[in-house]
Design a protein around this motif. Structure first.
Motif, mmCIF file in Angstrom:
data_model
loop_
_atom_site.group_PDB
_atom_site.id
_atom_site.type_symbol
_atom_site.label_atom_id
_atom_site.label_comp_id
_atom_site.label_asym_id
_atom_site.label_seq_id
_atom_site.Cartn_x
_atom_site.Cartn_y
_atom_site.Cartn_z
ATOM 1 N N ARG A 373 0.806 -1.217 0.000
ATOM 2 C CA ARG A 373 0.000 0.000 0.000
ATOM 3 C C ARG A 373 0.847 1.279 0.000
ATOM 4 O O ARG A 373 0.330 2.358 0.211
ATOM 5 N N GLN A 374 2.157 1.138 -0.173
ATOM 6 C CA GLN A 374 2.997 2.329 -0.242
ATOM 7 C C GLN A 374 3.584 2.463 -1.644
ATOM 8 O O GLN A 374 3.925 1.461 -2.271
ATOM 9 N N THR A 375 3.732 3.708 -2.089
ATOM 10 C CA THR A 375 4.348 3.915 -3.397
ATOM 11 C C THR A 375 5.852 3.726 -3.272
ATOM 12 O O THR A 375 6.414 3.745 -2.175
ATOM 13 N N VAL A 376 6.493 3.548 -4.425
ATOM 14 C CA VAL A 376 7.950 3.418 -4.448
ATOM 15 C C VAL A 376 8.585 4.632 -3.769
ATOM 16 O O VAL A 376 9.552 4.510 -3.015
ATOM 17 N N ARG A 377 7.979 5.808 -3.998
ATOM 18 C CA ARG A 377 8.521 7.031 -3.386
ATOM 19 C C ARG A 377 8.527 6.925 -1.869
ATOM 20 O O ARG A 377 9.529 7.237 -1.220
ATOM 21 N N ALA A 378 7.410 6.440 -1.300
ATOM 22 C CA ALA A 378 7.336 6.314 0.163
ATOM 23 C C ALA A 378 8.297 5.248 0.659
ATOM 24 O O ALA A 378 8.924 5.407 1.709
ATOM 25 N N ILE A 379 8.418 4.163 -0.094
ATOM 26 C CA ILE A 379 9.266 3.041 0.342
ATOM 27 C C ILE A 379 10.736 3.442 0.352
ATOM 28 O O ILE A 379 11.435 3.248 1.355
ATOM 29 N N VAL A 380 11.211 4.010 -0.739
ATOM 30 C CA VAL A 380 12.632 4.354 -0.831
ATOM 31 C C VAL A 380 12.923 5.655 -0.072
ATOM 32 O O VAL A 380 14.008 5.842 0.464
ATOM 33 N N PRO A 383 13.795 5.693 4.396
ATOM 34 C CA PRO A 383 15.126 5.696 5.027
ATOM 35 C C PRO A 383 15.872 7.019 4.841
ATOM 36 O O PRO A 383 16.648 7.406 5.716
ATOM 37 N N LEU A 384 15.621 7.719 3.721
ATOM 38 C CA LEU A 384 16.281 9.013 3.508
ATOM 39 C C LEU A 384 15.873 9.994 4.596
ATOM 40 O O LEU A 384 16.688 10.737 5.133
ATOM 41 N N THR A 385 14.576 9.998 4.918
ATOM 42 C CA THR A 385 14.082 10.894 5.963
ATOM 43 C C THR A 385 14.546 10.429 7.340
ATOM 44 O O THR A 385 14.972 11.216 8.175
ATOM 45 N N LEU A 386 14.466 9.101 7.545
ATOM 46 C CA LEU A 386 14.769 8.559 8.870
ATOM 47 C C LEU A 386 16.251 8.719 9.218
ATOM 48 O O LEU A 386 16.598 9.143 10.318
ATOM 49 N N TYR A 387 17.132 8.375 8.286
ATOM 50 C CA TYR A 387 18.559 8.357 8.606
ATOM 51 C C TYR A 387 19.254 9.683 8.293
ATOM 52 O O TYR A 387 20.103 10.136 9.026
ATOM 53 N N GLN A 388 18.916 10.284 7.139
ATOM 54 C CA GLN A 388 19.632 11.486 6.735
ATOM 55 C C GLN A 388 18.833 12.752 6.980
ATOM 56 O O GLN A 388 19.332 13.853 6.741
ATOM 57 N N GLY A 389 17.581 12.590 7.396
ATOM 58 C CA GLY A 389 16.742 13.760 7.651
ATOM 59 C C GLY A 389 16.403 14.533 6.385
ATOM 60 O O GLY A 389 16.067 15.710 6.445
ATOM 61 N N LEU A 390 16.472 13.862 5.225
ATOM 62 C CA LEU A 390 16.172 14.553 3.975
ATOM 63 C C LEU A 390 14.669 14.754 3.818
ATOM 64 O O LEU A 390 13.876 13.887 4.159
ATOM 65 N N ARG A 391 14.284 15.913 3.308
ATOM 66 C CA ARG A 391 12.880 16.204 3.041
ATOM 67 C C ARG A 391 12.762 16.969 1.749
ATOM 68 O O ARG A 391 13.757 17.487 1.240
ATOM 69 N N ARG A 398 17.585 12.899 -4.271
ATOM 70 C CA ARG A 398 18.342 11.702 -3.887
ATOM 71 C C ARG A 398 17.574 10.440 -4.299
ATOM 72 O O ARG A 398 18.152 9.441 -4.725
ATOM 73 N N LEU A 399 16.247 10.505 -4.157
ATOM 74 C CA LEU A 399 15.379 9.375 -4.501
ATOM 75 C C LEU A 399 15.572 8.972 -5.957
ATOM 76 O O LEU A 399 15.743 7.801 -6.298
ATOM 77 N N ILE A 400 15.562 9.994 -6.819
ATOM 78 C CA ILE A 400 15.688 9.715 -8.252
ATOM 79 C C ILE A 400 17.084 9.180 -8.562
ATOM 80 O O ILE A 400 17.257 8.264 -9.352
ATOM 81 N N ARG A 432 15.996 0.687 -1.578
ATOM 82 C CA ARG A 432 15.686 1.032 -0.193
ATOM 83 C C ARG A 432 16.877 0.746 0.716
ATOM 84 O O ARG A 432 17.182 1.533 1.616
ATOM 85 N N ALA A 433 17.569 -0.380 0.462
ATOM 86 C CA ALA A 433 18.734 -0.705 1.283
ATOM 87 C C ALA A 433 19.854 0.302 1.025
ATOM 88 O O ALA A 433 20.500 0.780 1.952
ATOM 89 N N LEU A 434 20.065 0.674 -0.260
ATOM 90 C CA LEU A 434 21.136 1.611 -0.600
ATOM 91 C C LEU A 434 20.865 2.997 -0.037
ATOM 92 O O LEU A 434 21.798 3.739 0.264
ATOM 93 N N ALA A 435 19.581 3.339 0.108
ATOM 94 C CA ALA A 435 19.224 4.666 0.604
ATOM 95 C C ALA A 435 19.844 4.933 1.967
ATOM 96 O O ALA A 435 20.113 6.074 2.329
ATOM 97 N N ALA A 436 20.061 3.855 2.724
ATOM 98 C CA ALA A 436 20.637 4.026 4.062
ATOM 99 C C ALA A 436 22.141 4.264 3.996
ATOM 100 O O ALA A 436 22.769 4.545 5.010
#
Lengths: 540, 321, 292
Positions: A373-380, A383-391, A398-400, A432-436
């Motif tokens: 139920r999550q889009t690729v954007r939300a999935i990948v 971790p960007l938001t959680l670990y790097q605080g990116l918004r 970074r997502l792209i 998603r793993a690489l995003a971390a």
């Protein structure tokens, strides 16, 4: 053996089958034609979803619920199965044409004894008395090399092993001496060392009783040992059909050629690393248990920076558990682990977020590893938001970048996992793993659910990513071809212990540890005659 | 082979133990919820205008000055021997409920004896002819009838069979002085109503239980062996569905219990359900407690029985490795 | 900014999907939805639709027959039956709705948390729920109400607590099911906290199942309250309630008058409508799972 003059046991002409998905019918078999003569074994090869099982079941005049035949013909010994009433088709099943399912564990009814299930058709419609049927069953048990053939049938399905049950199902199929047997991936659910035994038994009884057979599998190496001819199926169409030797030597169709994709990948070259690698993870005397059962014992393991360590073993060897212990999902019962020189806390909750970031995990099945139920954007993006605080814009940028890294593009960001192919889903999981920006990625059978050609692409991509990012992989797999393509070092596990580990070249070359030797010897070669040599070797 | 019965036996024993534990917890809840009664128990018996002396005297007489645990244990001990104390009206609870209990058991067991086989048969028929007319008809009509309140069905029956057609009496006030035929004749409408109430639930659940088994690979395998559809259902699916069906039946006997209460009231049938409603209106706590204990025991008993049936029908437990 | 990116709709849009969904609904489900809309309309606009007041005594003749003035006659106290029927819709439905929502809240929160926390807390809550479920609901409610007295808050509370056990069971099972999937494990390994996992990973996946349970439980609660009122221990006079209207006018049945059956039929019809819609939703959920 199969002369063109003998009458056809099975003749499928331009068969078309449709399946209902949501509210419209779509073709899943598009004009398949096959001919099978007495004593002939036809291999039906293709990836998941190619329509192999559907064609195999059609040979029994059976369509799964929600499917219908929209054209063509299926003639079994001259009888047009699609034209006669279901009642007549039913009477042919089990007597003239029989089926061997992939999972015998699921296909035997748990409440009845094996003998009752095996002899049922023979007593009901095969014209045998109970005693005659049981005698024949015992003869088949003997031919199939089942232990204690006299009393084997008295057991219930849950009382015998998977390999034995699969052979019991072959006995059930042969009980009425049918003209045709359809084997639907009969060894896929088994470990390689068990697979060899079942393959030998199947080949022996097919030859002994002179039955015609369709052998369905996704594994070209297996079909090369058992079939006379092979039909390669893709998207419900036969793309190539030829004698087995011809297919193995000169595959014509590009799709058939792609089945060699992983096999033909160049083995990566561990020699490039001259200086010893800095250690990233080291595990000493590690143990783990479920209740009182020891799943892991005395595990010593080191993974260097930028190194790929392949963890090899059969099901139940504890290889996945070891990955879970390192990931913090299961607490060890003994030993310790150091990550980058510091002790790795055994439990997930004791690990700080920064440490969690540095160790990532990718699962076998992207279907269950991505929230539907999550889009690729939300999935990948998470971790960007959680670990790097990116918004915002930074996160999107970074997502792209990450999607490009895994060979997807920005347009995939809005999709839900259900709208992606299997390979694309696994790429999202990798992104998603690489995003971390991890240092160690635990890859748990990440290619085993994928088609061969996609497997090769994903493996190539993983090798490229490792070189670019300097990340280390713990690559858990049962597939030795994958190991050969990607590993620097190999760790072989059995019964929760490490039986051998070392540089890939050394582990794969003789002399072997006994278990490693047996494991290597059990994997079928991509060539005709491998099983013959095994049988000949045993006879000698 | 002499160890064959061992795992079954230990599982059955542990289920019985769990059942007894549930019963114990339920009896605790039933007993101690009374101590939540606003105002004291004794003043509730004597009413608003009782003098404090009278209240104190009654409390001593009823043992209310003793510790709660002691009272609970003696209540439980008495209940185990069938002695359920004194009602507020002054009669022994057992004397009030005894004959009524027999009436209720008669009503419920006749209903269950008809409903259980009928529901399983119809459920099997639905599963066998899945998607055909009979299945769609039964599925839709049972879906509609599980939505009907019990009293609606009851009054509808009464309206049709008692008032309009006058085949049966509208009141089911049976007495011991009546002969058996007369008693049964008067019980027809309550039984018919109860049947309609629980049949729909049971049919739906039986159908679902069999259908979930019907999607197993061994059912497809049986079809591929050429077994006829009827035999596939009877020989392959049904034996594997015994456990689920047993729990479905037990679960639905709960509807029977709450149905009994409503239907006894509608038809003025002298059973425990009606006694409980009377007691609730008069706030006759000892009678309410006894009724709750009786119904809960029955319900826990049914569930225990279902558990045991599904253990005994499981081949993995019946024939261990 | 971040919000706007996250909120971009997945193709096709929710509205389109909802419309497509409705188009595939079977006749029974559509009938159910129309009936539900009518009930909702009557319940919301009761004071404007009803010809007389809820407790207004409009005739000196009790049990008056059907007439132009009183379409469905009058009840045992000479109040307009139709008006009480209309107000009854409002009272019965709103009380059942509130009760359902409270029990849903308690049950689902506890269920999801219990599943995710696991261990001793999970065991303790589960045992307690088992014990509560081992007494037939109606019996339990009768006992508690007789002790605490009949009042609407008591009624709502006791039914809500008992029904929450069902929500607890189903949401716990669903959450356990989902929690065993790799994407929840991946979230744990990533370092997400329990609340985030519940809200973002688990809840959207168990929602369809819980919604259909919500419908079924509403039905059950609605029928329980009607049964209790019928037995005289639920909603108390002079408030209009369908169950108690049946009981108060039951004497008419023996005279062959069907008027008392009308509130009972109203109860039945609403329950049927809900069940038809829920059944369709459930079939869809299981159908989707098979495809996945």
């Amino acid at each position: 053996m199969a002369s063109d003059q003998s009458p056809a046991v099975l003749e499928i002409r331009d068969l078309r089958i449709e399946a209902k998905s949501s509210d419209h019918w779509s073709q899943i078999v598009r004009g398949v034609s096959l001919t099978l003569r007495k004593g002939e074994v036809l291999g039906l090869v293709g990836e998941s979803g190619a329509g192999k099982s559907t064609v195999g079941l059609a040979a029994l005049g059976y369509l799964r619920p929600g499917a219908r035949a929209s054209g063509g013909s299926v003639r079994l010994m001259g009888t047009e199965l699609l034209a006669i009433p279901e009642e007549q088709r039913r009477r042919l099943r089990g007597t003239k044409v029989a089926y061997v399912a992939q999972s015998a564990q699921a296909a035997f009814n748990p409440v009845h004894r094996l003998m009752d299930q095996i002899t049922l058709v023979a007593v009901d419609r095969g014209g045998l008395s109970r005693a005659e049927a049981e005698k024949r069953a015992v003869a088949l048990f003997t031919a199939l090399q089942l232990p204690d053939p006299q009393n084997f049938g008295a057991r219930y399905p849950h009382q015998v092993s998977g390999g034995q049950l699969q052979r019991a199902m072959v006995a059930m199929a042969m009980i009425c001496n049918p003209a045709l047997i359809v084997f639907d991936e009969p060894t896929t659910a088994l470990d390689v060392t068990t697979q060899v035994e079942v393959l030998i038994s199947i080949r022996k009884v097919i030859a002994e009783f002179g039955v015609a057979a369709i052998y369905i599998t996704h594994d070209l190496a297996v079909v090369a040992q058992i079939a006379h001819r092979v039909a390669v199926l893709r998207y419900g169409e036969v793309v190539e059909e030829a004698p087995i030797a011809a297919i193995m030597d000169h595959p014509e169709h590009p799709y058939t050629q792609s089945l060699w994709a992983v096999h033909e990948m160049p083995a990566n070259d561990p020699e490039t690393q001259e200086t010893p690698r800095a250690p990233l993870l080291s595990v000493e005397g590690l143990g783990a248990r479920f209740g009182t059962f020891e799943v892991l014992q005395d595990i010593d393991l080191r993974i260097g920076r930028g190194e790929t360590v392949a963890l090899v073993g059969e099901s139940g060897s504890g290889k996945s558990t070891l990955g879970r212990v390192i990931a913090g999902l299961k607490a060890p019962s003994a030993g310790r682990a150091l990550f980058d020189g510091a002790a790795l806390p055994p439990k997930l909750r004791q690990r700080p977020l920064e440490l969690l970031r540095r160790i990532q995990i990718i699962y076998q099945s992207a279907d269950t590893a991505l929230n539907p139920r999550q889009t690729v954007r939300a999935i990948v993006g998470r971790p960007l938001t959680l670990y790097q605080g990116l918004r915002g814009v930074a996160r999107e940028k970074r997502l792209i970048e990450l999607l490009r890294m895994v060979e997807l593009d920005a347009s995939h960001a809005d999709r839900l996992p259900g709208q992606l192919s299997g390979g694309q889903k696994q790429r999202v999981a990798i992104a998603r793993a690489l995003a971390a920006e991890p240092e160690l990625i635990i890859c748990d059978e990440i290619t085993s659910a994928l088609d061969k050609v996609v497997q090769a692409d994903v493996l190539r991509m993983m090798i490229g990513l490792k070189e670019r990012l300097g990340v280390s992989y713990l690559f858990i797999t049962h597939d030795l071809e994958v190991v050969r393509a990607i590993a620097d070092r190999v760790v072989v596990m059995q019964h929760g212990r490490i039986v051998e580990q070392g540089e890939k070249g050394r582990v794969f070359a003789p002399p072997h540890e006994p278990y490693t030797g047996r494991l290597l010897a059990s994997v079928p070669d991509m060539a005709v005659g491998w099983l013959d040599r095994i049988i000949a070797g045993r006879a000698a | 082979m002499n160890r064959t019965s061992h795992p079954i036996l230990s599982m059955v024993v542990s289920r019985v133990g769990l059942g007894l534990l549930s019963l114990l917890i339920v009896s605790l809840v039933i007993f101690f919820s009374v101590s939540l009664l606003p105002g004291s128990y004794a003043s509730a018996i004597l009413g608003q205008n009782a003098t404090p002396e009278a209240v104190a005297a009654l409390e001593t007489k009823l043992g209310l000055d003793r510790p709660a645990l002691w009272r609970y244990l003696s209540w439980l001990g008495a209940a185990a021997t069938g002695e359920l104390g004194q009602s507020f009206a002054g009669r022994p609870v057992m004397a009030v409920l005894g004959p009524r209990l027999l009436n209720t058991i008669t009503l419920a067991s006749i209903t269950a004896a008809i409903a259980v086989p009928l529901a399983i048969t119809l459920g099997v028929i639905c599963a066998r002819f899945r998607g055909r007319f009979i299945d769609r008809f039964l599925s839709t009509s049972t879906l509609a009838s599980i939505s009907l309140p019990e009293f609606f069905v009851a009054y509808l029956m009464m309206m049709i069979f008692a008032v309009k057609l006058q085949w049966f009496p509208s009141m089911a006030g049976i007495r011991n002085s009546m002969d058996l035929g007369e008693q049964l004749y008067r019980m027809v409408l309550p039984i018919l109503t109860l049947l309609l109430v629980i049949l729909a639930h049971m049919i739906r659940n039986t159908r679902a239980a069999i259908l979930s088994v019907m999607s197993s690979p061994y059912v497809e395998m049986a079809r591929l062996k050429g077994e006829s559809e009827g035999r596939v259902v009877m020989r392959q699916a049904l034996p594997n569905a015994i456990g689920p069906i047993a729990s479905v039946v037990a679960l639905n006997l709960a509807y029977l219990i709450s149905g009994v209460v409503v239907i006894e009231v509608v038809f003025v049938y002298p059973g425990v359900g009606q006694a409980m409603i009377d007691a609730v209106r008069n706030r006759d706590v000892p009678v309410i407690q006894a009724c709750a204990l009786i119904f809960a025991t029955a319900y826990i008993g049914f569930n225990l029985l279902a558990d045991i049936v599904s253990i005994v029908s499981n081949p993995r437990l019946l024939h261990p490795r | 900014m971040d919000q706007s990116i996250d909120a971009r709709p997945a193709t096709p849009s929710r509205l389109t999907r909802a419309r497509r969904l409705l188009a595939t609904a079977p006749f029974t489900a559509r009938l159910g939805m129309v009936l539900l809309a009518i009930y909702a309309f009557v319940a919301i606009f009761a004071p404007w639709i009803a010809p007389y007041g809820e407790v207004e005594v409009v005739s000196r003749i009790p049990f008056d027959g059907w007439s132009a003035e009183h379409l469905l006659g009058t009840d045992q106290l000479g109040r307009d039956f139709l008006s009480r029927l209309i107000f009854g819709a409002r009272n019965s439905i709103s009380i059942a709705l509130v009760t359902t929502l409270i029990s849903f809240g308690i049950g689902c929160l506890l269920g999801v948390f219990s599943a995710l926390i696991g261990g001793f807390v999970d065991q303790a809550i589960s045992r307690f729920v088992d014990a509560l479920m081992s007494v037939p609901d109606l019996i339990f409610i009768l006992m508690i109400l007789s002790i605490f007295g009949n009042s609407i808050p008591n009624l709502i509370l006791i039914i809500a607590v008992l029904t929450s056990t069902r929500f607890f069971r189903i949401s716990r099972a669903a959450a356990l099911n989902v929690a065993s999937l790799d994407f929840v494990e991946a979230a744990r390994v990533r370092g997400e906290n329990l609340l985030w996992i519940s809200v973002h990973e688990v809840f959207p996946n168990v929602l369809p199942l819980i919604l259909s349970e919500l419908g079924m439980r509403f039905c059950f609660i609605f029928l329980s309250i009607a049964a209790l009122s019928f037995l005289g221990v639920g909603i108390q006079p002079p408030m209009a309630e369908w169950g108690s209207m049946v009981r108060d006018n039951a004497a008419l049945i023996n005279m062959g008058d069907i008027t008392p059956l009308i509130p009972a039929a109203s109860i039945a019809l609403l329950a049927i409508a809900v069940n038809f819609v829920v059944d369709w939703l459930l079939n869809r959920v299981s159908g989707l799972n098979e495809e996945g």
